[in-house]
Structure formats: structure tokens, C-alpha cells
Design a protein around this motif. Structure first.
Motif, PDB file in Angstrom:
ATOM      1  N   GLY A   1       6.187   1.167 -17.276  1.00  0.00           N
ATOM      2  CA  GLY A   1       5.223   2.156 -17.759  1.00  0.00           C
ATOM      3  C   GLY A   1       5.789   3.562 -17.882  1.00  0.00           C
ATOM      4  N   GLN A   2       6.943   3.775 -17.267  1.00  0.00           N
ATOM      5  CA  GLN A   2       7.571   5.099 -17.263  1.00  0.00           C
ATOM      6  C   GLN A   2       8.239   5.362 -18.627  1.00  0.00           C
ATOM      7  N   THR A   3       8.153   6.599 -19.130  1.00  0.00           N
ATOM      8  CA  THR A   3       8.929   6.957 -20.320  1.00  0.00           C
ATOM      9  C   THR A   3      10.221   7.599 -19.834  1.00  0.00           C
ATOM     10  N   VAL A   4      11.345   6.956 -20.147  1.00  0.00           N
ATOM     11  CA  VAL A   4      12.617   7.402 -19.580  1.00  0.00           C
ATOM     12  C   VAL A   4      13.471   8.120 -20.624  1.00  0.00           C
ATOM     13  N   ILE A   5      14.328   9.007 -20.118  1.00  0.00           N
ATOM     14  CA  ILE A   5      15.230   9.759 -21.000  1.00  0.00           C
ATOM     15  C   ILE A   5      16.611   9.110 -20.956  1.00  0.00           C
ATOM     16  N   VAL A   6      17.096   8.757 -22.133  1.00  0.00           N
ATOM     17  CA  VAL A   6      18.400   8.086 -22.235  1.00  0.00           C
ATOM     18  C   VAL A   6      19.386   9.000 -22.956  1.00  0.00           C
ATOM     19  N   ILE A   7      20.569   9.167 -22.369  1.00  0.00           N
ATOM     20  CA  ILE A   7      21.629   9.897 -23.068  1.00  0.00           C
ATOM     21  C   ILE A   7      22.359   8.920 -23.961  1.00  0.00           C
ATOM     22  N   LEU A   8      22.448   9.287 -25.244  1.00  0.00           N
ATOM     23  CA  LEU A   8      23.177   8.465 -26.199  1.00  0.00           C
ATOM     24  C   LEU A   8      24.120   9.412 -26.928  1.00  0.00           C
ATOM     25  N   GLY A   9      25.345   9.533 -26.416  1.00  0.00           N
ATOM     26  CA  GLY A   9      26.289  10.523 -26.949  1.00  0.00           C
ATOM     27  C   GLY A   9      25.739  11.918 -26.713  1.00  0.00           C
ATOM     28  N   GLU A  10      25.574  12.694 -27.775  1.00  0.00           N
ATOM     29  CA  GLU A  10      25.064  14.065 -27.656  1.00  0.00           C
ATOM     30  C   GLU A  10      23.528  14.074 -27.632  1.00  0.00           C
ATOM     31  N   GLU A  11      22.968  12.942 -27.968  1.00  0.00           N
ATOM     32  CA  GLU A  11      21.539  12.845 -28.189  1.00  0.00           C
ATOM     33  C   GLU A  11      20.782  12.400 -26.942  1.00  0.00           C
ATOM     34  N   LYS A  12      19.496  12.786 -26.864  1.00  0.00           N
ATOM     35  CA  LYS A  12      18.642  12.241 -25.799  1.00  0.00           C
ATOM     36  C   LYS A  12      17.472  11.539 -26.458  1.00  0.00           C
ATOM     37  N   ILE A  13      17.204  10.306 -26.050  1.00  0.00           N
ATOM     38  CA  ILE A  13      16.066   9.605 -26.634  1.00  0.00           C
ATOM     39  C   ILE A  13      15.093   9.178 -25.531  1.00  0.00           C
ATOM     40  N   HIS A  14      13.868   8.879 -25.949  1.00  0.00           N
ATOM     41  CA  HIS A  14      12.833   8.485 -24.986  1.00  0.00           C
ATOM     42  C   HIS A  14      12.447   7.032 -25.216  1.00  0.00           C
ATOM     43  N   ILE A  15      12.310   6.287 -24.132  1.00  0.00           N
ATOM     44  CA  ILE A  15      11.929   4.873 -24.234  1.00  0.00           C
ATOM     45  C   ILE A  15      10.864   4.590 -23.176  1.00  0.00           C
ATOM     46  N   GLU A  16       9.839   3.864 -23.580  1.00  0.00           N
ATOM     47  CA  GLU A  16       8.829   3.468 -22.588  1.00  0.00           C
ATOM     48  C   GLU A  16       9.212   2.108 -22.011  1.00  0.00           C
ATOM     49  N   LEU A  17       9.301   2.022 -20.696  1.00  0.00           N
ATOM     50  CA  LEU A  17       9.743   0.776 -20.056  1.00  0.00           C
ATOM     51  C   LEU A  17       8.596  -0.213 -19.906  1.00  0.00           C
ATOM     52  N   LEU A  18       8.875  -1.474 -20.263  1.00  0.00           N
ATOM     53  CA  LEU A  18       7.872  -2.525 -20.138  1.00  0.00           C
ATOM     54  C   LEU A  18       7.963  -3.235 -18.790  1.00  0.00           C
ATOM     55  N   GLU A  19       9.094  -2.990 -18.075  1.00  0.00           N
ATOM     56  CA  GLU A  19       9.301  -3.635 -16.773  1.00  0.00           C
ATOM     57  C   GLU A  19      10.053  -2.676 -15.850  1.00  0.00           C
ATOM     58  N   ASP A  20      10.065  -2.971 -14.563  1.00  0.00           N
ATOM     59  CA  ASP A  20      10.901  -2.207 -13.625  1.00  0.00           C
ATOM     60  C   ASP A  20      12.373  -2.476 -13.936  1.00  0.00           C
ATOM     61  N   VAL A  21      13.209  -1.454 -13.800  1.00  0.00           N
ATOM     62  CA  VAL A  21      14.655  -1.633 -13.994  1.00  0.00           C
ATOM     63  C   VAL A  21      15.384  -0.937 -12.840  1.00  0.00           C
ATOM     64  N   PRO A  22      16.083  -1.704 -11.968  1.00  0.00           N
ATOM     65  CA  PRO A  22      16.772  -1.072 -10.836  1.00  0.00           C
ATOM     66  C   PRO A  22      18.015  -0.292 -11.267  1.00  0.00           C
ATOM     67  N   PHE A  23      18.460   0.602 -10.406  1.00  0.00           N
ATOM     68  CA  PHE A  23      19.698   1.373 -10.610  1.00  0.00           C
ATOM     69  C   PHE A  23      20.864   0.447 -10.993  1.00  0.00           C
ATOM     70  N   GLY A  24      21.587   0.817 -12.042  1.00  0.00           N
ATOM     71  CA  GLY A  24      22.760   0.027 -12.443  1.00  0.00           C
ATOM     72  C   GLY A  24      22.437  -1.132 -13.374  1.00  0.00           C
ATOM     73  N   HIS A  25      21.145  -1.390 -13.560  1.00  0.00           N
ATOM     74  CA  HIS A  25      20.743  -2.502 -14.430  1.00  0.00           C
ATOM     75  C   HIS A  25      20.374  -1.968 -15.824  1.00  0.00           C
ATOM     76  N   LYS A  26      20.099  -2.883 -16.752  1.00  0.00           N
ATOM     77  CA  LYS A  26      19.951  -2.506 -18.164  1.00  0.00           C
ATOM     78  C   LYS A  26      18.559  -2.776 -18.725  1.00  0.00           C
ATOM     79  N   PHE A  27      18.233  -2.027 -19.788  1.00  0.00           N
ATOM     80  CA  PHE A  27      17.013  -2.327 -20.546  1.00  0.00           C
ATOM     81  C   PHE A  27      17.318  -2.143 -22.036  1.00  0.00           C
ATOM     82  N   ALA A  28      16.446  -2.729 -22.868  1.00  0.00           N
ATOM     83  CA  ALA A  28      16.691  -2.731 -24.319  1.00  0.00           C
ATOM     84  C   ALA A  28      16.270  -1.409 -24.954  1.00  0.00           C
TER      85      ALA A  28
END
Lengths: 100, 384
Positions: free
Chosen positions: A27-54
Motif C-alpha cells: 500500500g506504500q508509494t515508494v520512491i525508486v532511483i532510476l539513474g538520475e530519475e526518481k519514480i513513484h510506485i505503489e506496492l501491492l505487497e510487502d517487500v523486505p530490505f534487499g528484495h525486489k518488486f516489479a
């Protein structure tokens, strides 16, 4: 400290997954660094530290891309914001066989 | 940016001025240790081998002993043999002497025991040290060979520490320096991607053959390397596949073309990126690359590790803030700010690059301060 809000890192524009750099919640909207860019993604599931999401929808049978390279194949349809790990991705170069 | 180093008779540049005692066999290691303990700036190899090897292993031992002695960080060498070892002590000594480097050799059985060897060795080394040339010359990055290693990895290695080091590796290659990375067991699963980066088909073929050889040798011993990775701990840490694990590991070598594939401890040619056959065992891997000619090592770690090398500075880099806090005795550079979004990979890379220059110019690494002089040779055959 304004920038310390970053939650995840992707490596290249081709990556379709990002790696969490803190424990993230459904449910959290997370900030992702993608090179110079920052994008926002809403998470559909919990994601622990070091793990991945789409970062985008990844249809079943498509390549999962991290570091700009294929790290495996999606074994089911993965939605943007969904947790990506051994339950929905399989490697092509070798599979754990013993010492479980 | 200014680099200064010591010009050796063979034209190479050293960034340290160590006298090195090389016991060519385990039986001479105690005498080497005793002689070295009398001096500042004299180090010795903790050699546990040198006798009764099969052919391939003997070649590795000889290449390591010779390579360490020839490394440009070494200003002079004292070889110590026992006299009945199977490695050719006299031949190794002669070939290093041919490079023009000051060398001496003592054989314990001829000298008449440990005490006489130690006494003569101490006097010989003092005479060599009196003649040492300490003048430094201007050097540029094309004279530098940097070994890249990772050990005690965790999630932070693949997502930050290795990419930061990869940035530095690319910058070094572009400036004409030589970069070497290794650990054959750690590239399994990503060897097809590395092969694509080879400068030609021969190099690609050699890389794939190396991986094949390594896997077959492990299988012969009952271990399927593809079957055990990623480990349960890796999976808990977030690594999903073998490809992902290996990609994270090779990220530290940057993105430039691979110019050549080298056997363990083989002399590293000058300029560009090379891969060397070695195990994932950090100490054995670092030993092989330093014996190949690397004057400095950049070593990423997630969990933290103290290991070093007697003749080359080993720069420890971590992106795990808590590891840095817990093990700052052992770790030189903290790049955890990348994970906190306070630095880009490029900014952290520039910081690491400046640290590398400082260390080449004489600033000590933590592993040097603490005399971490680990040494290990990668052997694959039974001892006879």
C-alpha cells in the motif's frame, strides 16, 4: 537529509525490477532511483530490505531484468508493484538442487 | 592528480618499498618469520606449501612465489629454501635475479640449520637495505594494476559497493590502467554475459572453458556449484537466481571489454580489463592477482572482513553502514550513503578513486596498519 527518502534502487533504464533498500509495506508509494530519475510506485505487497518488486507489469514467460541483464523468467503474470522473488521467478542458468 | 612510485630495474613502478622474504617451502617459513621480525619494512610470505605437489599445483606454487618476488611493490628479495624441497628454489631465485631486482638466496641445509640461516639472513638483508634507492618518480595510471575482489558479501554488495567499484574500474581502464578480477566459482551463471564482453572469440572461448573446467573439477569432488547457489542465506537476503548472484558479483569489474583470461598467478599484461582463474576463497584469490603483478587491491565486503596482503595495500569498501560502524578497524571506505540516497554511485566512485590515489601515494590501508599479511595458494590436486 531531504534525499534520504529513497526506498529502492534500479540500475538501468531497461530494468523491470528495483531492489528495496529498506523494509517496505503493502500500500506504500515508494520512491525508486532510476539513474538520475526518481519514480513513484505503489506496492501491492510487502517487500523486505534487499528484495525486489516489479517496476512494470511482467507477463508470464517474460524476462526479469536487473543490472540491465536477464536474471530469470517470470513463472506467472507479475503486476507493477508486486513482490518479485523465488515464488514467481526461475533462473535459466542453474537451479538449487540439494542441501536444502 | 599526482602519482609517485618507485622505478624498478624491469621498468615497472612500485607503490610500496617492501623487502620480501620468500620461504620457497613450508620448512623455511619459520626462519623467514624470524629474520623479518628484526626489521621494519621487511615482510615474509606465510608459505605452507612448496613440496610434494603434482605437476599443475607445483606450477601454481612456483608462479605465486616468483610473482610475489617480481611484484613491483617489492624492492628486494631474500629466498630461503630448505634444500630438499621439490619446488626448484635455485631456478626461481635465478629468474627473479634476471629481472635486475636485488635478490639473495639461503639454503638452510647448506647454512647448517635455522639459527645460522637466520643470522646470515639478517646480515644479508641489512646490507641490501643500506643500498636501497628511495627516490620516487612521477607515474601515471597506466603503470597501475588494480585487483578487484569481493568477500563476505551481502545484499548491499551487489546493489551499492560493487557498482561503486565498477565505476572506478571503468574509470581506471579508460585512463590506461590495468584492472584484474577473478573468482571463477563466483561468475558461474553469468559467464555467458562475461563472454559477450570478451574482445574476441578466443578470449570468450577461454573464459567458458575455464568455467567448464572449474565446474567439472567440483563435480568430481561431489559438489554441483550450480546446485548450491544461491544459498538459503542469499535467498533470505533477496537474491532470487544464480544469474542475479553472479551479476552482483561481477558488477565490481565495471563494464569494459575483457581483454584476456589468465591462469592463476599468471603475469597480468598491461592496460585494460582481465579475468584471472581463482577460487572464491578471498585470500587465495588476492594472492593470485598480486602474484600476477597487481600493486593494489580494492575489496568490497558486506559482512566485513579483515584480510590483507603482505606486499599490497588492500582497500576495504562496504555499503553496509552497520558493518562499517562495527568494523571500522578494518574497513577503509564507507559508501552506504548510496543506499541512503545521499550520494550517487558516481559520487561515491569519485570518492573511492581519490582514496585509491592517496593509498597508492603511500597512505596506509587499515589492513596494512594492522599487518594483515594473509597468504594462500590455490591448489586443486592431492599432495603426494
Amino acid at each position: 537529509m531531504r534525499c534520504s527518502k529513497v526506498d529502492a534502487i534500479a540500475f538501468t533504464k531497461n530494468d523491470n525490477v528495483a531492489t528495496a533498500i529498506k523494509n517496505l509495506s503493502k500500500g506504500q508509494t515508494v520512491i525508486v532511483i532510476l539513474g538520475e530519475e526518481k519514480i513513484h510506485i505503489e506496492l501491492l505487497e510487502d517487500v523486505p530490505f534487499g528484495h525486489k518488486f516489479a517496476l512494470m507489469d511482467i507477463p508470464k514467460g517474460e524476462q526479469v531484468i536487473k543490472y540491465g541483464e536477464t536474471i530469470g523468467i517470470a513463472t506467472e503474470n507479475i503486476k507493477k508493484g508486486q513482490y518479485v522473488h523465488v515464488h514467481n521467478v526461475v533462473g535459466q542458468r542453474g537451479v538449487r538442487r540439494h542441501r536444502s | 592528480m599526482r602519482l609517485r612510485g618507485f622505478l624498478r630495474p624491469d621498468g615497472r613502478i612500485g607503490f610500496r618499498n617492501h623487502f620480501l622474504i620468500v620461504p620457497t617451502v613450508i620448512c623455511a617459513t619459520r626462519a623467514a618469520e624470524e629474520i623479518a621480525s628484526n626489521f621494519a619494512n621487511v615482510v615474509h610470505l606465510h608459505n605452507q606449501h612448496g613440496c610434494n605437489h603434482m605437476k599443475d599445483d607445483e606450477r601454481k606454487v612456483v608462479n605465486v612465489l616468483k610473482g610475489m618476488a617480481l611484484n613491483p611493490n617489492v624492492v628486494g628479495v631474500l629466498f630461503i629454501g630448505l634444500g630438499c624441497e621439490t619446488v626448484p628454489t635455485q631456478k626461481i631465485f635465478e629468474s627473479v635475479r634476471a629481472s635486475g631486482k636485488p635478490v639473495e638466496c639461503l639454503i638452510i641445509q647448506e647454512e647448517g640449520g635455522t639459527l645460522r640461516t637466520v643470522e646470515k639472513g639478517v646480515r644479508l638483508l641489512q646490507q641490501m637495505m643500506e643500498k636501497i634507492d628511495i627516490n620516487q618518480v612521477e607515474a601515471d595510471l597506466s603503470t597501475v594494476t588494480v585487483a578487484i575482489e569481493c568477500g563476505g558479501s551481502d545484499t548491499t554488495s551487489g546493489i551499492a559497493a560493487n557498482p561503486v567499484v565498477g565505476y572506478v574500474a571503468d574509470k581506471l581502464v579508460d585512463a590506461g590502467a590495468t584492472v584484474v578480477f577473478s573468482e571463477t566459482t563466483e561468475i558461474i551463471g553469468a559467464e555467458h554475459l562475461l563472454a559477450k564482453r570478451a574482445v574476441n572469440d578466443d578470449v570468450a572461448k577461454k573464459l567458458l572453458e575455464l568455467v567448464d573446467r572449474c565446474e567439472k573439477s567440483a563435480l568430481a569432488g561431489g559438489e554441483d556449484i550450480r546446485g548450491v547457489n544461491p544459498t538459503p542465506g542469499n535467498i533470505r537476503g533477496g537474491l532470487t537466481t544464480l544469474e542475479e548472484k553472479s551479476l552482483g558479483a561481477i558488477y565490481k569489474a565495471g563494464t569494459r571489454p575483457i581483454k584476456g583470461v589468465l591462469e592463476y598467478a599468471e603475469p597480468i599484461p598491461s592496460g585494460g580489463l582481465y579475468f584471472m582463474d581463482s577460487p572464491g576463497h578471498d585470500v587465495e584469490s588476492v594472492t593470485g592477482m598480486v602474484a600476477g603483478g597487481a600493486q593494489v587491491v580494492i575489496f568490497t565486503t558486506g559482512r566485513g572482513t579483515p584480510t590483507g596482503c603482505s606486499i599490497a595495500p588492500v582497500i576495504k569498501v562496504t555499503a553496509n553502514a552497520s558493518t562499517y560502524r562495527r568494523m571500522s578497524d578494518n574497513i577503509d571506505v564507507d559508501v552506504s550513503d548510496v543506499l541512503e540516497g545521499r550520494s550517487t554511485i558516481q559520487q561515491a566512485g569519485e570518492r573511492l578513486f581519490m582514496k585509491l590515489i592517496e593509498i597508492l601515494n603511500g597512505k596506509l590501508t587499515k589492513s596494512e596498519m594492522l599487518k594483515h599479511h594473509e597468504f594462500g595458494i590455490y591448489l586443486t590436486q592431492p599432495t603426494l
